[in-house]
Design a protein around this motif. Sequence first.
Motif, PDB file in Angstrom:
ATOM      1  N   VAL A   1       0.681  -1.212   0.153  1.00  0.00           N
ATOM      2  CA  VAL A   1       0.017   0.033   0.127  1.00  0.00           C
ATOM      3  C   VAL A   1       0.956   1.369  -0.029  1.00  0.00           C
ATOM      4  CG1 VAL A   1      -1.590   1.247   1.408  1.00  0.00           C
ATOM      5  CG2 VAL A   1      -2.037  -1.131   0.989  1.00  0.00           C
ATOM      6  N   ALA A   2       2.018   1.227   0.764  1.00  0.00           N
ATOM      7  CA  ALA A   2       2.722   2.444   0.899  1.00  0.00           C
ATOM      8  C   ALA A   2       3.471   2.582  -0.217  1.00  0.00           C
ATOM      9  CB  ALA A   2       3.776   2.317   2.010  1.00  0.00           C
ATOM     10  N   LEU A   3       3.851   1.682  -1.243  1.00  0.00           N
ATOM     11  CA  LEU A   3       4.701   1.644  -2.389  1.00  0.00           C
ATOM     12  C   LEU A   3       3.668   2.019  -3.502  1.00  0.00           C
ATOM     13  CD1 LEU A   3       7.247  -1.079  -1.683  1.00  0.00           C
ATOM     14  CD2 LEU A   3       7.606   1.368  -1.922  1.00  0.00           C
ATOM     15  N   GLY A   4       2.407   1.779  -3.290  1.00  0.00           N
ATOM     16  CA  GLY A   4       1.552   1.859  -4.463  1.00  0.00           C
ATOM     17  C   GLY A   4       1.499   0.717  -5.302  1.00  0.00           C
ATOM     18  N   VAL A   5       1.994  -0.373  -4.560  1.00  0.00           N
ATOM     19  CA  VAL A   5       2.065  -1.529  -5.655  1.00  0.00           C
ATOM     20  C   VAL A   5       0.861  -2.529  -5.337  1.00  0.00           C
ATOM     21  CG1 VAL A   5       3.551  -3.469  -6.278  1.00  0.00           C
ATOM     22  CG2 VAL A   5       4.699  -1.327  -5.521  1.00  0.00           C
ATOM     23  N   GLY A   6       0.498  -3.105  -6.435  1.00  0.00           N
ATOM     24  CA  GLY A   6      -0.770  -3.808  -6.266  1.00  0.00           C
ATOM     25  C   GLY A   6      -0.123  -5.373  -5.994  1.00  0.00           C
ATOM     26  N   VAL A   7      -0.754  -6.224  -5.108  1.00  0.00           N
ATOM     27  CA  VAL A   7      -0.762  -7.485  -4.766  1.00  0.00           C
ATOM     28  C   VAL A   7      -1.395  -8.351  -5.804  1.00  0.00           C
ATOM     29  CG1 VAL A   7      -0.860  -9.534  -3.288  1.00  0.00           C
ATOM     30  CG2 VAL A   7      -0.479  -7.208  -2.499  1.00  0.00           C
ATOM     31  N   THR A   8      -0.485  -9.015  -6.693  1.00  0.00           N
ATOM     32  CA  THR A   8      -0.944  -9.590  -7.939  1.00  0.00           C
ATOM     33  C   THR A   8      -1.010 -11.335  -7.481  1.00  0.00           C
ATOM     34  OG1 THR A   8       0.869  -9.877  -8.996  1.00  0.00           O
ATOM     35  CG2 THR A   8      -0.186  -8.011  -9.297  1.00  0.00           C
TER      36      THR A   8
ATOM     37  N   ILE B   1       7.582  -7.689  -3.658  1.00  0.00           N
ATOM     38  CA  ILE B   1       6.512  -7.943  -2.742  1.00  0.00           C
ATOM     39  C   ILE B   1       6.021  -9.419  -3.370  1.00  0.00           C
ATOM     40  CG2 ILE B   1       3.773  -7.325  -2.402  1.00  0.00           C
ATOM     41  CD1 ILE B   1       5.783  -5.130  -1.772  1.00  0.00           C
ATOM     42  N   GLY B   2       5.793 -10.136  -2.023  1.00  0.00           N
ATOM     43  CA  GLY B   2       5.416 -11.665  -2.420  1.00  0.00           C
ATOM     44  C   GLY B   2       4.750 -12.067  -1.330  1.00  0.00           C
ATOM     45  N   GLY B   3       4.507 -13.555  -1.182  1.00  0.00           N
ATOM     46  CA  GLY B   3       3.813 -13.866   0.195  1.00  0.00           C
ATOM     47  C   GLY B   3       3.518 -15.386   0.030  1.00  0.00           C
ATOM     48  N   GLU B   4       3.236 -15.966   0.950  1.00  0.00           N
ATOM     49  CA  GLU B   4       2.678 -17.235   1.066  1.00  0.00           C
ATOM     50  C   GLU B   4       1.722 -17.651   0.464  1.00  0.00           C
ATOM     51  OE1 GLU B   4       4.736 -19.469   2.454  1.00  0.00           O
ATOM     52  OE2 GLU B   4       6.160 -17.847   2.948  1.00  0.00           O
ATOM     53  N   PRO B   5       1.556 -18.900  -0.144  1.00  0.00           N
ATOM     54  CA  PRO B   5       0.482 -19.443  -0.615  1.00  0.00           C
ATOM     55  C   PRO B   5      -0.699 -19.377   0.378  1.00  0.00           C
ATOM     56  CG  PRO B   5       1.941 -21.125  -1.127  1.00  0.00           C
ATOM     57  CD  PRO B   5       2.587 -19.724   0.058  1.00  0.00           C
ATOM     58  N   PHE B   6      -2.111 -19.363  -0.164  1.00  0.00           N
ATOM     59  CA  PHE B   6      -3.275 -19.146   0.744  1.00  0.00           C
ATOM     60  C   PHE B   6      -4.427 -19.900   0.049  1.00  0.00           C
ATOM     61  CE2 PHE B   6      -3.523 -15.589  -1.941  1.00  0.00           C
ATOM     62  CZ  PHE B   6      -4.874 -15.456  -2.466  1.00  0.00           C
TER      63      PHE B   6
ATOM     64  N   GLY C   1      -1.332 -14.663 -10.073  1.00  0.00           N
ATOM     65  CA  GLY C   1      -1.687 -14.996 -11.373  1.00  0.00           C
ATOM     66  C   GLY C   1      -2.021 -13.879 -12.420  1.00  0.00           C
ATOM     67  N   GLY C   2      -1.264 -12.994 -12.073  1.00  0.00           N
ATOM     68  CA  GLY C   2      -1.193 -11.699 -12.826  1.00  0.00           C
ATOM     69  C   GLY C   2      -2.556 -10.692 -12.631  1.00  0.00           C
ATOM     70  N   ALA C   3      -3.285 -11.290 -12.006  1.00  0.00           N
ATOM     71  CA  ALA C   3      -4.474 -10.307 -11.484  1.00  0.00           C
ATOM     72  C   ALA C   3      -4.307  -9.446 -10.244  1.00  0.00           C
ATOM     73  CB  ALA C   3      -5.983 -11.163 -11.506  1.00  0.00           C
ATOM     74  N   THR C   4      -4.463  -8.259 -10.247  1.00  0.00           N
ATOM     75  CA  THR C   4      -4.310  -7.509  -8.932  1.00  0.00           C
ATOM     76  C   THR C   4      -5.770  -7.670  -7.977  1.00  0.00           C
ATOM     77  OG1 THR C   4      -3.243  -5.796 -10.340  1.00  0.00           O
ATOM     78  CG2 THR C   4      -3.811  -5.269  -7.999  1.00  0.00           C
ATOM     79  N   LEU C   5      -5.009  -8.100  -6.861  1.00  0.00           N
ATOM     80  CA  LEU C   5      -5.980  -7.902  -5.711  1.00  0.00           C
ATOM     81  C   LEU C   5      -6.088  -6.847  -5.133  1.00  0.00           C
ATOM     82  CD1 LEU C   5      -5.752 -11.231  -6.457  1.00  0.00           C
ATOM     83  CD2 LEU C   5      -6.016 -11.748  -4.173  1.00  0.00           C
ATOM     84  N   ARG C   6      -7.161  -6.340  -4.710  1.00  0.00           N
ATOM     85  CA  ARG C   6      -7.226  -4.796  -4.182  1.00  0.00           C
ATOM     86  C   ARG C   6      -7.077  -5.031  -2.757  1.00  0.00           C
ATOM     87  NH1 ARG C   6     -12.923  -2.528  -5.649  1.00  0.00           N
ATOM     88  NH2 ARG C   6     -12.269  -0.785  -4.368  1.00  0.00           N
ATOM     89  N   ALA C   7      -6.191  -3.936  -2.182  1.00  0.00           N
ATOM     90  CA  ALA C   7      -5.861  -4.139  -0.775  1.00  0.00           C
ATOM     91  C   ALA C   7      -7.032  -3.177  -0.106  1.00  0.00           C
ATOM     92  CB  ALA C   7      -4.408  -3.447  -0.375  1.00  0.00           C
ATOM     93  N   ASP C   8      -7.664  -2.395  -0.670  1.00  0.00           N
ATOM     94  CA  ASP C   8      -8.782  -1.607   0.196  1.00  0.00           C
ATOM     95  C   ASP C   8     -10.272  -2.182   0.077  1.00  0.00           C
ATOM     96  OD1 ASP C   8      -9.065  -1.372  -2.634  1.00  0.00           O
ATOM     97  OD2 ASP C   8      -9.669   0.744  -2.640  1.00  0.00           O
ATOM     98  N   ALA C   9     -10.218  -3.232  -0.780  1.00  0.00           N
ATOM     99  CA  ALA C   9     -11.735  -3.873  -0.812  1.00  0.00           C
ATOM    100  C   ALA C   9     -11.359  -5.447  -0.879  1.00  0.00           C
ATOM    101  CB  ALA C   9     -12.647  -3.390  -1.543  1.00  0.00           C
TER     102      ALA C   9
ATOM    103  N   PRO D   1       7.702   5.959   1.872  1.00  0.00           N
ATOM    104  CA  PRO D   1       8.332   6.345   0.570  1.00  0.00           C
ATOM    105  C   PRO D   1       8.052   8.147   0.575  1.00  0.00           C
ATOM    106  CG  PRO D   1       6.753   4.746   0.018  1.00  0.00           C
ATOM    107  CD  PRO D   1       6.518   5.053   1.533  1.00  0.00           C
ATOM    108  N   ALA D   2       7.208   8.549   1.324  1.00  0.00           N
ATOM    109  CA  ALA D   2       7.066   9.974   1.529  1.00  0.00           C
ATOM    110  C   ALA D   2       8.111  10.699   1.925  1.00  0.00           C
ATOM    111  CB  ALA D   2       5.942  10.338   2.404  1.00  0.00           C
ATOM    112  N   ASN D   3       9.094   9.933   3.106  1.00  0.00           N
ATOM    113  CA  ASN D   3      10.097  10.477   3.688  1.00  0.00           C
ATOM    114  C   ASN D   3      11.355   9.868   3.293  1.00  0.00           C
ATOM    115  OD1 ASN D   3       9.004  12.171   5.692  1.00  0.00           O
ATOM    116  ND2 ASN D   3       8.129  10.509   6.470  1.00  0.00           N
ATOM    117  N   GLY D   4      11.145   8.851   2.218  1.00  0.00           N
ATOM    118  CA  GLY D   4      12.269   8.306   1.376  1.00  0.00           C
ATOM    119  C   GLY D   4      13.229   7.475   2.257  1.00  0.00           C
ATOM    120  N   VAL D   5      12.576   6.608   3.086  1.00  0.00           N
ATOM    121  CA  VAL D   5      13.361   5.645   3.815  1.00  0.00           C
ATOM    122  C   VAL D   5      12.702   4.289   3.861  1.00  0.00           C
ATOM    123  CG1 VAL D   5      13.938   7.472   5.402  1.00  0.00           C
ATOM    124  CG2 VAL D   5      11.958   6.199   5.835  1.00  0.00           C
TER     125      VAL D   5
END
Length: 349
Positions: free
Chosen positions: A187-194, A225-230, A196-204, A293-297
Amino acid sequence: MPMPEFAMPPHPPPAGPSPAGSSPAGGGRPPAREEPEPDAALLRADRGPRWRQLAAAGLVGVLVGAAMPALLHAVDRAAADARAEALRGTTMAYLTAIADGDAAIADAMVPPSDAGDPPDAELTAQRIRDPEVWLTSIEGDVATAEVRFDVGSRRVARTLDAAWTGGAWALRTSLAEPVTVHSSEAVALGVGVTVGGATLRADAPTLLYPGRYEIDDTDAGLLRIGGEPFEVDGDPGTPTAAFARATPGQALADAASAVARARVGPCQLLAECPIDARTARSSDALEVVRVDPANGVIDLAAPLGLGLGYGARGHVLQLRAIVDEAGALTGWQCSDPGAPQRPLEPCGP
């Protein structure tokens, strides 16, 4: 004058009816005419068939009357069996579409409306297996179907509702389940979690059909950005959450390891350094603590291993990567290995 002569008959006249056309003496009512008795054989021949016909007709009526409920029951039973078979066929077609990964067919059969349509992509690393319609129950124009299928290593059971509409069964329960994605770094980086190539929304929540899913490993500049299977079991009563996390990319990991070694080296030259040279290790287990990202750290934690002796504890070196607006690495700040409570200070090459 001579007298007439009378002659008496030698015998009295026989008793019985007078001859036809004669009247009895003295003029009275003529005797009733007696009809000849009918022949008994003729009576039997005349009456017998009529009684047999009536008896046969009565028997047929009894048999037909007795057979009608059984016939109607058989017709009803056949109709019920046909509807049950139709329900099984409709339900199995739905499960097959999900097992085949054909979301378009599944969506058309049971439109999922609570959280939008499932993403149109190859999402499952492992689809459901061995689907079956275990049990059906029909009451008038409504019904339920108990289904089973395998997700990962589990056997899942679900109940689907159906309604008889327009001469066919229509399923009313979707197996698409809303899935919530958690990833503060993404969310901070503005990168979507995907997936199978489809983006899963973090806000809904995103609707996903049952199966085992894998989060794609996505390049996000210095981070990945990655993660464990679910797993999704198709039951909204058991909410599914996907957790995505950020890990250092190769360039950031190499730079952090060099900074950590350079920072720990001088400490180990001192007798009071809490980090033993034999246990200090490179930052092969770097952990991303915070992304701003706003403060660059980008804050990282570099495990340094356990010290020697009884009661030895692990040590962690705090690292902060400084990045510019373009996301390029420009410098480092580090904690003091001997005094981690102190504020971070510039360090590194």
